[in-house]
Design a protein around this motif. Structure first.
Motif, mmCIF file in Angstrom:
data_model
loop_
_atom_site.group_PDB
_atom_site.id
_atom_site.type_symbol
_atom_site.label_atom_id
_atom_site.label_comp_id
_atom_site.label_asym_id
_atom_site.label_seq_id
_atom_site.Cartn_x
_atom_site.Cartn_y
_atom_site.Cartn_z
ATOM 1 N N TRP A 13 -5.429 -11.514 -2.039
ATOM 2 C CA TRP A 13 -5.699 -10.085 -1.950
ATOM 3 C C TRP A 13 -4.389 -9.311 -1.888
ATOM 4 O O TRP A 13 -3.319 -9.885 -1.657
ATOM 5 N N PHE A 14 -4.481 -8.002 -2.026
ATOM 6 C CA PHE A 14 -3.316 -7.124 -1.926
ATOM 7 C C PHE A 14 -2.541 -7.396 -0.642
ATOM 8 O O PHE A 14 -1.313 -7.479 -0.648
ATOM 9 N N GLU A 15 -3.245 -7.566 0.454
ATOM 10 C CA GLU A 15 -2.595 -7.774 1.756
ATOM 11 C C GLU A 15 -1.796 -9.075 1.805
ATOM 12 O O GLU A 15 -0.876 -9.217 2.606
ATOM 13 N N ASP A 16 -2.121 -10.026 0.937
ATOM 14 C CA ASP A 16 -1.431 -11.324 0.916
ATOM 15 C C ASP A 16 -0.131 -11.283 0.113
ATOM 16 O O ASP A 16 0.685 -12.198 0.229
ATOM 17 N N GLN A 52 3.515 -10.581 -0.779
ATOM 18 C CA GLN A 52 4.718 -10.376 0.020
ATOM 19 C C GLN A 52 5.862 -9.863 -0.855
ATOM 20 O O GLN A 52 6.232 -10.523 -1.839
ATOM 21 N N LYS A 64 5.127 -2.964 -3.176
ATOM 22 C CA LYS A 64 3.673 -2.820 -3.209
ATOM 23 C C LYS A 64 3.308 -1.587 -2.404
ATOM 24 O O LYS A 64 4.036 -1.187 -1.495
ATOM 25 N N ARG A 123 -0.479 0.756 -1.249
ATOM 26 C CA ARG A 123 -1.919 0.976 -1.340
ATOM 27 C C ARG A 123 -2.143 2.235 -2.190
ATOM 28 O O ARG A 123 -1.412 3.208 -2.070
ATOM 29 N N GLY A 171 -4.642 -1.883 -4.411
ATOM 30 C CA GLY A 171 -3.227 -1.623 -4.207
ATOM 31 C C GLY A 171 -2.496 -1.800 -5.519
ATOM 32 O O GLY A 171 -3.065 -2.292 -6.509
ATOM 33 N N THR A 226 1.130 -3.238 -7.239
ATOM 34 C CA THR A 226 2.338 -4.039 -7.064
ATOM 35 C C THR A 226 3.267 -3.824 -8.250
ATOM 36 O O THR A 226 2.825 -3.477 -9.346
ATOM 37 N N THR A 275 -7.956 -4.806 -2.512
ATOM 38 C CA THR A 275 -7.644 -4.968 -1.089
ATOM 39 C C THR A 275 -8.736 -5.868 -0.488
ATOM 40 O O THR A 275 -9.835 -5.983 -1.035
ATOM 41 N N ARG A 276 -8.408 -6.494 0.610
ATOM 42 C CA ARG A 276 -9.341 -7.386 1.284
ATOM 43 C C ARG A 276 -10.563 -6.588 1.748
ATOM 44 O O ARG A 276 -10.407 -5.535 2.358
#
Length: 148
Positions: free
Chosen positions: A4-7, A9, A108, A110, A118, A120, A145-146
């Motif tokens: 997901w977007f949150e993953d 880095q 990245k 949101r 999101g 990137t 996103t998650r």
């Protein structure tokens, strides 16, 4: 496992790909999509390229093939791409070259208007068998996103 977007880095890097460029493929691509003489014959390629070279667009297509192969079998939350920036064909790609890719996540954020996704930015650099960079660009990716 879904990425997901949150993953994602910032600063993460990956190396992948192995694509052998063939003379037949260079000519076939050029005949269909970029029929400039220096992509079609050695004689016509006696320009600054020195010999038959792949179309830059063909180099981009080979890069995409390596990327898709690299991602095969992973569960991506990708939503596609709104485009690329800073596309540079740095050196000619010749039949017989073997290409590989390196990527780096540059940033990245949101989406302000679409909270379910999101954006990137990733630098892609493609190298030949001599570790000479032949192509680079910055890709903009949309990723889910998650779920809450």
């Amino acid at each position: 496992m879904t990425m997901w977007f949150e993953d994602v880095q910032v600063g993460a890097r990956a190396s992948f790909g192995h694509y052998v460029v063939t003379r037949a493929e260079v000519i076939a691509f050029a005949e269909k999509y970029d029929p400039q003489p220096f992509h079609l014959s050695d004689e016509a390629a006696e320009t600054h390229f020195g010999r038959l070279s792949a179309s830059g667009w063909h180099s981009c297509a080979m890069t995409m093939a390596m990327l898709v192969e690299h991602l095969k079998g992973t569960d991506q939350a990708s939503l596609g791409s709104p485009g690329i920036d800073e596309l540079r064909w740095l050196k000619p790609v010749y039949p017989g070259d073997t290409l590989r890719c390196e990527t780096e996540v540059l940033e990245k954020r949101r989406s302000a208007s679409r909270p379910e996704m999101g954006i990137t930015r990733n630098r892609m650099t493609v190298f030949n068998q001599d570790d000479v960079a032949v192509l680079s660009f910055v890709s903009n990716g949309l990723i889910r996103t998650r779920p809450v």
